[in-house]
Motif scaffolding. Structure first.
Motif, PDB file in Angstrom:
ATOM      1  N   LEU A  42      76.842 103.738  -3.102  1.00  0.00           N
ATOM      2  CA  LEU A  42      76.763 103.238  -1.739  1.00  0.00           C
ATOM      3  C   LEU A  42      77.456 104.195  -0.783  1.00  0.00           C
ATOM      4  O   LEU A  42      78.585 104.619  -1.029  1.00  0.00           O
ATOM      5  N   ARG A  43      76.780 104.534   0.306  1.00  0.00           N
ATOM      6  CA  ARG A  43      77.411 105.283   1.392  1.00  0.00           C
ATOM      7  C   ARG A  43      77.772 104.287   2.476  1.00  0.00           C
ATOM      8  O   ARG A  43      76.917 103.830   3.231  1.00  0.00           O
ATOM      9  N   LEU A  44      79.044 103.919   2.550  1.00  0.00           N
ATOM     10  CA  LEU A  44      79.480 102.909   3.508  1.00  0.00           C
ATOM     11  C   LEU A  44      79.380 103.405   4.943  1.00  0.00           C
ATOM     12  O   LEU A  44      79.075 102.631   5.853  1.00  0.00           O
ATOM     13  N   SER A  49      83.431 109.831   1.690  1.00  0.00           N
ATOM     14  CA  SER A  49      82.821 109.263   0.482  1.00  0.00           C
ATOM     15  C   SER A  49      83.088 107.781   0.291  1.00  0.00           C
ATOM     16  O   SER A  49      82.928 107.266  -0.822  1.00  0.00           O
ATOM     17  N   ALA A  50      83.495 107.072   1.345  1.00  0.00           N
ATOM     18  CA  ALA A  50      83.772 105.637   1.205  1.00  0.00           C
ATOM     19  C   ALA A  50      82.561 104.916   0.636  1.00  0.00           C
ATOM     20  O   ALA A  50      81.449 105.053   1.131  1.00  0.00           O
ATOM     21  N   GLY A  51      82.785 104.144  -0.427  1.00  0.00           N
ATOM     22  CA  GLY A  51      81.721 103.415  -1.105  1.00  0.00           C
ATOM     23  C   GLY A  51      81.292 104.039  -2.408  1.00  0.00           C
ATOM     24  O   GLY A  51      80.693 103.371  -3.259  1.00  0.00           O
ATOM     25  N   GLN A  52      81.603 105.320  -2.588  1.00  0.00           N
ATOM     26  CA  GLN A  52      81.186 106.026  -3.795  1.00  0.00           C
ATOM     27  C   GLN A  52      82.337 106.203  -4.793  1.00  0.00           C
ATOM     28  O   GLN A  52      82.196 106.895  -5.819  1.00  0.00           O
ATOM     29  N   GLU A  53      83.444 105.532  -4.539  1.00  0.00           N
ATOM     30  CA  GLU A  53      84.624 105.672  -5.400  1.00  0.00           C
ATOM     31  C   GLU A  53      84.385 105.308  -6.862  1.00  0.00           C
ATOM     32  O   GLU A  53      84.987 105.935  -7.753  1.00  0.00           O
ATOM     33  N   PRO A  54      83.533 104.309  -7.198  1.00  0.00           N
ATOM     34  CA  PRO A  54      83.342 103.982  -8.614  1.00  0.00           C
ATOM     35  C   PRO A  54      82.809 105.139  -9.452  1.00  0.00           C
ATOM     36  O   PRO A  54      83.128 105.237 -10.635  1.00  0.00           O
ATOM     37  N   VAL A  55      82.018 106.006  -8.850  1.00  0.00           N
ATOM     38  CA  VAL A  55      81.489 107.151  -9.599  1.00  0.00           C
ATOM     39  C   VAL A  55      82.637 108.062 -10.022  1.00  0.00           C
ATOM     40  O   VAL A  55      82.768 108.437 -11.190  1.00  0.00           O
ATOM     41  N   ALA A  56      83.476 108.410  -9.070  1.00  0.00           N
ATOM     42  CA  ALA A  56      84.584 109.320  -9.364  1.00  0.00           C
ATOM     43  C   ALA A  56      85.575 108.713 -10.348  1.00  0.00           C
ATOM     44  O   ALA A  56      85.987 109.362 -11.322  1.00  0.00           O
ATOM     45  N   ALA A  57      85.971 107.460 -10.106  1.00  0.00           N
ATOM     46  CA  ALA A  57      86.963 106.824 -10.969  1.00  0.00           C
ATOM     47  C   ALA A  57      86.422 106.634 -12.385  1.00  0.00           C
ATOM     48  O   ALA A  57      87.137 106.865 -13.371  1.00  0.00           O
ATOM     49  N   GLY A  58      85.162 106.225 -12.512  1.00  0.00           N
ATOM     50  CA  GLY A  58      84.594 105.975 -13.826  1.00  0.00           C
ATOM     51  C   GLY A  58      84.357 107.222 -14.645  1.00  0.00           C
ATOM     52  O   GLY A  58      84.612 107.252 -15.855  1.00  0.00           O
ATOM     53  N   GLY A 102      71.070 105.345  13.256  1.00  0.00           N
ATOM     54  CA  GLY A 102      69.972 104.550  13.783  1.00  0.00           C
ATOM     55  C   GLY A 102      68.801 104.412  12.830  1.00  0.00           C
ATOM     56  O   GLY A 102      67.949 103.538  12.985  1.00  0.00           O
ATOM     57  N   TYR A 103      68.759 105.240  11.814  1.00  0.00           N
ATOM     58  CA  TYR A 103      67.691 105.220  10.814  1.00  0.00           C
ATOM     59  C   TYR A 103      67.916 104.161   9.734  1.00  0.00           C
ATOM     60  O   TYR A 103      67.040 103.951   8.884  1.00  0.00           O
ATOM     61  N   ARG A 104      69.070 103.496   9.722  1.00  0.00           N
ATOM     62  CA  ARG A 104      69.387 102.553   8.642  1.00  0.00           C
ATOM     63  C   ARG A 104      69.175 101.110   9.080  1.00  0.00           C
ATOM     64  O   ARG A 104      69.935 100.582   9.903  1.00  0.00           O
ATOM     65  N   PRO A 105      68.183 100.444   8.523  1.00  0.00           N
ATOM     66  CA  PRO A 105      67.971  99.032   8.847  1.00  0.00           C
ATOM     67  C   PRO A 105      68.887  98.096   8.075  1.00  0.00           C
ATOM     68  O   PRO A 105      68.873  96.884   8.307  1.00  0.00           O
ATOM     69  N   ASP A 106      69.682  98.642   7.163  1.00  0.00           N
ATOM     70  CA  ASP A 106      70.476  97.821   6.254  1.00  0.00           C
ATOM     71  C   ASP A 106      71.944  97.721   6.662  1.00  0.00           C
ATOM     72  O   ASP A 106      72.756  97.182   5.905  1.00  0.00           O
ATOM     73  N   LEU A 107      72.320  98.219   7.813  1.00  0.00           N
ATOM     74  CA  LEU A 107      73.739  98.335   8.147  1.00  0.00           C
ATOM     75  C   LEU A 107      74.483  97.005   8.135  1.00  0.00           C
ATOM     76  O   LEU A 107      75.665  96.954   7.787  1.00  0.00           O
ATOM     77  N   ASP A 108      73.817  95.935   8.507  1.00  0.00           N
ATOM     78  CA  ASP A 108      74.492  94.635   8.552  1.00  0.00           C
ATOM     79  C   ASP A 108      74.969  94.176   7.173  1.00  0.00           C
ATOM     80  O   ASP A 108      75.927  93.408   7.066  1.00  0.00           O
ATOM     81  N   SER A 109      74.295  94.638   6.114  1.00  0.00           N
ATOM     82  CA  SER A 109      74.644  94.190   4.763  1.00  0.00           C
ATOM     83  C   SER A 109      75.572  95.148   4.023  1.00  0.00           C
ATOM     84  O   SER A 109      76.097  94.810   2.957  1.00  0.00           O
ATOM     85  N   VAL A 110      75.791  96.324   4.578  1.00  0.00           N
ATOM     86  CA  VAL A 110      76.516  97.368   3.851  1.00  0.00           C
ATOM     87  C   VAL A 110      77.953  96.971   3.556  1.00  0.00           C
ATOM     88  O   VAL A 110      78.449  97.134   2.432  1.00  0.00           O
ATOM     89  N   ALA A 111      78.661  96.458   4.552  1.00  0.00           N
ATOM     90  CA  ALA A 111      80.078  96.136   4.352  1.00  0.00           C
ATOM     91  C   ALA A 111      80.287  95.140   3.219  1.00  0.00           C
ATOM     92  O   ALA A 111      81.286  95.203   2.485  1.00  0.00           O
ATOM     93  N   GLY A 112      79.361  94.231   3.028  1.00  0.00           N
ATOM     94  CA  GLY A 112      79.482  93.234   1.971  1.00  0.00           C
ATOM     95  C   GLY A 112      79.308  93.796   0.576  1.00  0.00           C
ATOM     96  O   GLY A 112      79.562  93.089  -0.410  1.00  0.00           O
ATOM     97  N   LEU A 113      78.873  95.042   0.479  1.00  0.00           N
ATOM     98  CA  LEU A 113      78.681  95.673  -0.828  1.00  0.00           C
ATOM     99  C   LEU A 113      79.840  96.591  -1.213  1.00  0.00           C
ATOM    100  O   LEU A 113      79.774  97.267  -2.236  1.00  0.00           O
ATOM    101  N   ASP A 114      80.883  96.610  -0.414  1.00  0.00           N
ATOM    102  CA  ASP A 114      82.041  97.458  -0.676  1.00  0.00           C
ATOM    103  C   ASP A 114      82.542  97.224  -2.105  1.00  0.00           C
ATOM    104  O   ASP A 114      82.893  96.102  -2.480  1.00  0.00           O
ATOM    105  N   PRO A 115      82.590  98.278  -2.944  1.00  0.00           N
ATOM    106  CA  PRO A 115      82.933  98.078  -4.355  1.00  0.00           C
ATOM    107  C   PRO A 115      84.402  97.763  -4.608  1.00  0.00           C
ATOM    108  O   PRO A 115      84.742  97.191  -5.649  1.00  0.00           O
ATOM    109  N   ILE A 116      85.288  98.088  -3.687  1.00  0.00           N
ATOM    110  CA  ILE A 116      86.717  97.901  -3.962  1.00  0.00           C
ATOM    111  C   ILE A 116      87.132  96.431  -3.919  1.00  0.00           C
ATOM    112  O   ILE A 116      87.757  95.941  -4.871  1.00  0.00           O
ATOM    113  N   PRO A 117      86.815  95.673  -2.878  1.00  0.00           N
ATOM    114  CA  PRO A 117      87.170  94.243  -2.942  1.00  0.00           C
ATOM    115  C   PRO A 117      86.458  93.503  -4.059  1.00  0.00           C
ATOM    116  O   PRO A 117      87.011  92.541  -4.621  1.00  0.00           O
ATOM    117  N   ARG A 118      85.258  93.927  -4.408  1.00  0.00           N
ATOM    118  CA  ARG A 118      84.552  93.279  -5.516  1.00  0.00           C
ATOM    119  C   ARG A 118      85.284  93.513  -6.832  1.00  0.00           C
ATOM    120  O   ARG A 118      85.432  92.604  -7.650  1.00  0.00           O
TER     121      ARG A 118
END
Length: 350
Positions: free
Chosen positions: A268-270, A72-81, A280-296
């Motif tokens: 977000l599913r990291l 569930s990496a990336g979806q932590e804000p849902v659970a915590a909130g 291979g179906y995800r064209p957005d992979l290059d941008s995913v890491a930058g959306l990580d909610p924890i460092p933000r």
């Protein structure tokens, strides 16, 4: 993810001036961060142990953790909130991607890890695995069946309504499951009976490999609440404080006897749908890491003076100690004897 494939996903605003929860007590906001860090630390450890001995050829049946694994990496804000509003008297039903919710709702970390490792000391004595975690101590359950958790949440809410107290149920599901019959049947019945339940849709954009835009006739599932005469709210970005605010309104309504609400969170599913998913179906992979909610979120709390290097290091160290302790407990626990394969499946005569 949070928008159609033709648009960039929204980025949660890191500036403290625009923070939805800037008026919350500092300890509450710090606890959001600690919960998310604990959840991520757990998922990283499971990822490590899962892949440690799967080769050659990546046989999912091999190793200390056999079977599929959905993290569930990336979806932590849902659970915590959401879970910040709950107690162990409230029920939570989750999906096949459940660990963040289990961690946030207070499921025993050692027993949960032992269950994931298939050990006798696990929540289900090692018979259920990571998609079938049940902890009656905090009314938590999950399932590998799509949308399966909604009807049991209604059952819990119905029971809570018939007894004294203000306990509620929270049913968490994915955006793909919102197209299942069980989703609509559950919303209808909860509204009809005015049950104390909160429906939460985790919209990570992908139903396995299918984007929401290719599978769902509405742009967001919160609008479906109107069909059942209940409130619906969309949290546009993967922001723990915005989730907390929306969940607070829904939980308050449920505890007051005013019935159900529906929340959709663009999260977000990291990582892949399952471990081993080449994506291979995800064209957005290059941008995913930058959306990580924890460092933000860490950046926001640093701006507010709530976190500094020492506080961050302490939170990470405490999370690591808890997780590594749970991993060690699981590894040291016995594997169920093969002769007991039918035990706990059928009722035994006295």
């Amino acid at each position: 993810m949070s928008t159609s494939l033709s648009q960039p996903p929204p980025v949660p605003e890191a500036a403290e001036a625009n923070a939805p929860g800037k008026h919350l007590p500092e300890e509450v906001r710090k606890e959001f961060y600690a919960t998310m860090v604990l959840s991520r630390t757990f998922e990283e450890a499971i990822l490590r142990e899962y892949h440690a001995d799967k080769g050659p050829g990546f046989d999912i049946g091999k190793g200390l953790i056999p079977g599929e694994m959905h993290l569930s990496a990336g979806q932590e804000p849902v659970a915590a909130g959401v879970c910040a509003h709950l107690t162990g008297d409230d029920a939570v039903t989750a999906t096949h991607r459940p660990h963040h919710l289990a961690v946030a709702h207070g499921v025993d970390l050692g027993k949960m890890t032992a269950e994931i490792f298939g050990r006798e000391t696990g929540l289900g004595r090692g018979r259920g695995g990571h998609m079938h975690l049940f902890d009656p101590a905090v009314h938590f359950s999950c399932s590998g069946i799509v949308a399966e958790g909604l009807p049991p949440a209604l059952g819990a809410a119905f029971a809570f309504k018939r007894r004294e107290g203000d306990a509620i149920a929270v049913a968490v599901t994915g955006e793909g499951a919102a197209n299942q019959g069980a989703f609509h049947e559950s919303l209808n019945l909860a509204a009809l009976w005015k049950l104390p339940v909160v429906f939460v849709v985790e919209d990570n954009e992908w139903g396995i490999s299918v984007p929401r835009s290719a599978s769902t006739s509405v742009p967001s599932n919160d609008v479906r609440a109107a069909a059942y005469g209940i409130p619906g709210e969309l949290v546009e970005d993967n922001d723990v404080e915005a989730v907390h605010a929306a969940a607070g309104r829904a939980v308050e309504r449920a505890r007051a006897g005013e019935g159900p609400s529906l929340i959709e969170v663009r999260t977000l599913r990291l990582w892949g749908h399952f471990e081993g998913d080449a994506q291979g179906y995800r064209p957005d992979l290059d941008s995913v890491a930058g959306l990580d909610p924890i460092p933000r979120y860490e950046k926001r709390l640093r701006e507010a003076g709530i976190l500094d290097d020492a506080a961050v290091e302490q939170i990470r160290a405490e999370a690591s100690a808890k997780v590594e302790g749970a991993i060690a407990f699981a590894k040291d626990s016995p594997i169920p004897p093969p002769a007991d394969v039918m035990k706990y499946v059928f009722a035994e005569e006295a």
